[in-house]
Design an enzyme around this catalytic site. Structure first.
Site, PDB file in Angstrom:
ATOM      1  N   LYS A 141      33.892  14.133-101.451  1.00 19.28           N
ATOM      2  CA  LYS A 141      34.588  13.101-102.222  1.00 19.28           C
ATOM      3  C   LYS A 141      33.719  12.634-103.383  1.00 19.28           C
ATOM      4  O   LYS A 141      32.500  12.523-103.245  1.00 19.28           O
ATOM      5  CB  LYS A 141      34.917  11.910-101.318  1.00 19.28           C
ATOM      6  CG  LYS A 141      35.873  12.247-100.194  1.00 19.28           C
ATOM      7  CD  LYS A 141      37.271  12.491-100.714  1.00 19.28           C
ATOM      8  CE  LYS A 141      38.220  12.855 -99.579  1.00 19.28           C
ATOM      9  NZ  LYS A 141      39.588  13.086-100.047  1.00 19.28           N
ATOM     10  N   ASP A 170      36.849  16.211-104.605  1.00 19.21           N
ATOM     11  CA  ASP A 170      38.143  15.521-104.584  1.00 19.21           C
ATOM     12  C   ASP A 170      37.921  14.082-105.025  1.00 19.21           C
ATOM     13  O   ASP A 170      37.189  13.336-104.383  1.00 19.21           O
ATOM     14  CB  ASP A 170      38.701  15.559-103.151  1.00 19.21           C
ATOM     15  CG  ASP A 170      40.087  14.940-103.045  1.00 19.21           C
ATOM     16  OD1 ASP A 170      40.609  14.452-104.075  1.00 19.21           O
ATOM     17  OD2 ASP A 170      40.648  14.947-101.936  1.00 19.21           O
ATOM     18  N   GLU A 196      39.720  18.227-107.596  1.00 20.24           N
ATOM     19  CA  GLU A 196      41.021  17.825-107.037  1.00 20.24           C
ATOM     20  C   GLU A 196      41.375  16.397-107.444  1.00 20.24           C
ATOM     21  O   GLU A 196      40.537  15.507-107.379  1.00 20.24           O
ATOM     22  CB  GLU A 196      40.935  17.939-105.508  1.00 20.24           C
ATOM     23  CG  GLU A 196      42.178  17.511-104.760  1.00 20.24           C
ATOM     24  CD  GLU A 196      42.064  17.832-103.271  1.00 20.24           C
ATOM     25  OE1 GLU A 196      41.381  18.831-102.917  1.00 20.24           O
ATOM     26  OE2 GLU A 196      42.629  17.091-102.451  1.00 20.24           O
ATOM     27  N   GLU A 222      49.059  16.804-103.711  1.00 20.83           N
ATOM     28  CA  GLU A 222      49.221  16.406-102.310  1.00 20.83           C
ATOM     29  C   GLU A 222      50.220  15.269-102.131  1.00 20.83           C
ATOM     30  O   GLU A 222      50.753  15.088-101.056  1.00 20.83           O
ATOM     31  CB  GLU A 222      47.873  16.027-101.695  1.00 20.83           C
ATOM     32  CG  GLU A 222      47.260  14.768-102.242  1.00 20.83           C
ATOM     33  CD  GLU A 222      45.889  14.505-101.623  1.00 20.83           C
ATOM     34  OE1 GLU A 222      45.792  13.569-100.827  1.00 20.83           O
ATOM     35  OE2 GLU A 222      44.935  15.237-101.936  1.00 20.83           O
ATOM     36  N   ASP A 245      51.698  19.337 -99.727  1.00 20.75           N
ATOM     37  CA  ASP A 245      51.459  19.043 -98.314  1.00 20.75           C
ATOM     38  C   ASP A 245      52.772  19.292 -97.588  1.00 20.75           C
ATOM     39  O   ASP A 245      53.797  18.708 -97.963  1.00 20.75           O
ATOM     40  CB  ASP A 245      50.993  17.586 -98.162  1.00 20.75           C
ATOM     41  CG  ASP A 245      50.551  17.284 -96.747  1.00 20.75           C
ATOM     42  OD1 ASP A 245      51.341  17.528 -95.805  1.00 20.75           O
ATOM     43  OD2 ASP A 245      49.416  16.807 -96.565  1.00 20.75           O
ATOM     44  N   HIS A 272      47.749  21.338 -99.050  1.00 24.86           N
ATOM     45  CA  HIS A 272      46.928  20.226 -98.581  1.00 24.86           C
ATOM     46  C   HIS A 272      47.215  20.020 -97.098  1.00 24.86           C
ATOM     47  O   HIS A 272      48.358  20.156 -96.669  1.00 24.86           O
ATOM     48  CB  HIS A 272      47.329  18.965 -99.370  1.00 24.86           C
ATOM     49  CG  HIS A 272      46.654  17.718 -98.932  1.00 24.86           C
ATOM     50  ND1 HIS A 272      47.269  16.782 -98.114  1.00 24.86           N
ATOM     51  CD2 HIS A 272      45.413  17.251 -99.187  1.00 24.86           C
ATOM     52  CE1 HIS A 272      46.429  15.782 -97.912  1.00 24.86           C
ATOM     53  NE2 HIS A 272      45.300  16.040 -98.544  1.00 24.86           N
ATOM     54  N   GLU A 309      42.386  23.658 -95.487  1.00 24.80           N
ATOM     55  CA  GLU A 309      41.571  22.444 -95.354  1.00 24.80           C
ATOM     56  C   GLU A 309      41.328  22.137 -93.876  1.00 24.80           C
ATOM     57  O   GLU A 309      42.252  22.156 -93.064  1.00 24.80           O
ATOM     58  CB  GLU A 309      42.310  21.268 -96.016  1.00 24.80           C
ATOM     59  CG  GLU A 309      41.548  19.970 -95.963  1.00 24.80           C
ATOM     60  CD  GLU A 309      42.032  18.965 -97.000  1.00 24.80           C
ATOM     61  OE1 GLU A 309      43.158  19.120 -97.517  1.00 24.80           O
ATOM     62  OE2 GLU A 309      41.273  18.030 -97.298  1.00 24.80           O
TER      63      GLU A 309
HETATM   64 MG    MG Z   1      42.850  15.236-101.712  1.00 22.86          MG
END
Ligand code: MG
Length: 359
Positions: A141, A170, A196, A222, A245, A272, A309
């Site tokens: 992140k 991300d 991302e 996502e 997603d 995702h 993921e």
């Molecule tokens: Mg994400």
């Protein structure tokens, strides 16, 4: 999560919504969608999807209604697969792969935001655990600290895992487009392989500015809904990698349409995955069917081959809900080949976490 049961006693599981409260999705299924499923033939999940979408178009093109439809659709495909004795991947196009390279999602901020020294030490040792566990790709992140400090975090992780491990970031749409471009310069230096959600999902022009300015593939989607939302992203030249997603975009039926659309724009789809073991199972069935994009005889993960993921935060609904949990083998996860989603849900585990419906 939703369980659909047929008059013949077959049942299937689905999951809808990933980020918001469960009550709106639950109410939508219970009060709006479920009554419209009674009496339907189970063998036509795609047709059911179109009927439910047409019914709710005037009030539900995005958000809760599509999340609820995602859950129902995944459950209907699970049942359909069980009815035919085939995994869903076989029914929506067939297997391009039976194992999928997995990336660890980790290196969250935790606490002590203000103590950069401690943050960096903890980050380095956590990153090493993913490399030691056999992951070839790690997603971390960024976006909660000033750009200079986040750039330090990326440098520390890169040093900890070495140059050969794939590194993704991300931002959870934390930046303006100019901020995303500024940190993007640091990402380029450290060989980051995708960036991302650099900007908020509705800022299509911002996505395009970031993508034009940087040499890093831009990923997102996502929290986007249906083929129509993705068409907008593709036409806007926002993405190199589309991340629908399954539990948000409209389920497996709509996912197939999004994937076809992505291919026609030269965009690689890498779903995702969040939520429970049901979401993971649905994503794996979908990923099994994605052709290398573009097609090559020796596809390379991230470059033209999808990955999956594999979030590493503790999550009992992912880790304990399935009777046979997903495990990492040589950095990859196996796609279940049993009928439907190919997984068995422990209702005893689910009961520990379920909230009684108040009606
Ligand atoms: Mg994400």
């Amino acid at each position: 999560m939703v369980k659909v049961t047929t008059a013949d006693g077959l049942s299937g599981w689905g999951e809808g919504g990933q980020y918001g409260p469960p009550e709106p999705v639950s109410a939508c299924i219970r009060h709006v969608l479920a009554p419209r499923l009674i009496g339907r033939d189970i063998g036509h999940p795609g047709a059911v999807w179109e009927d439910l979408y047409a019914f709710s178009r005037d009030f539900g093109q995005n958000g809760t209604y599509i999340e609820a439809m995602s859950a129902v659709d995944i459950a209907l495909w699970d049942i359909f697969g069980k009815m035919l004795g085939q995994p869903i991947a076989t029914l929506i196009g067939g297997f391009h792969r039976e194992t999928v390279k997995a990336y660890a999602t980790g290196c969250y901020y935790g606490e002590d935001y203000d103590n950069q020294t401690l943050l960096l030490q903890r980050l380095a040792s956590e990153a090493e655990t993913y490399a030691d566990a056999g992951f070839d790709i790690l997603k971390m992140k960024i976006g909660l600290l000033p750009i200079k400090k986040d750039a330090e975090r990326i440098a520390v992780v890169r040093k900890a895992v070495g140059d050969d491990l794939g590194l993704l970031v991300d931002a959870n749409h934390a930046y303006s487009s100019s901020g995303a471009i500024r940190i993007g310069r640091a990402l380029e230096q450290h060989g980051v392989q995708w960036f991302e959600e650099p900007v908020v999902p509705e800022d299509r022009d911002g996505y395009r500015r970031v993508r034009d300015a940087l040499d890093i593939p831009i990923a997102g989607g996502e929290c986007e809904f249906t083929r129509f939302g993705f068409l907008d992203l593709f036409r806007g030249e926002c993405l190199d990698i589309a991340q629908p997603d399954l539990c948000v975009c409209g389920g497996l039926s709509e996912w197939s349409r999004i994937q076809s659309l992505a291919m026609s724009f030269g965009v690689l789809t890498i779903p995702h995955v969040w939520g429970s073991g049901i979401a993971m199972a649905a994503a794996l069935q979908a990923i099994a069917t994605i052709p290398p994009t573009p097609f090559t005889i020796n596809p390379v993960p991230l470059q033209n081959e999808p990955v999956v993921e594999f979030d590493r935060k503790p999550n009992p609904l992912r880790d304990d809900l399935l009777e046979h949990n997903f495990v990492l083998e040589n950095g990859s996860v196996r796609v279940p080949t049993a009928p439907g989603l190919g997984v068995t849900i422990s209702e005893a585990v689910l009961a520990q976490y379920a909230k009684p419906e108040a009606n």
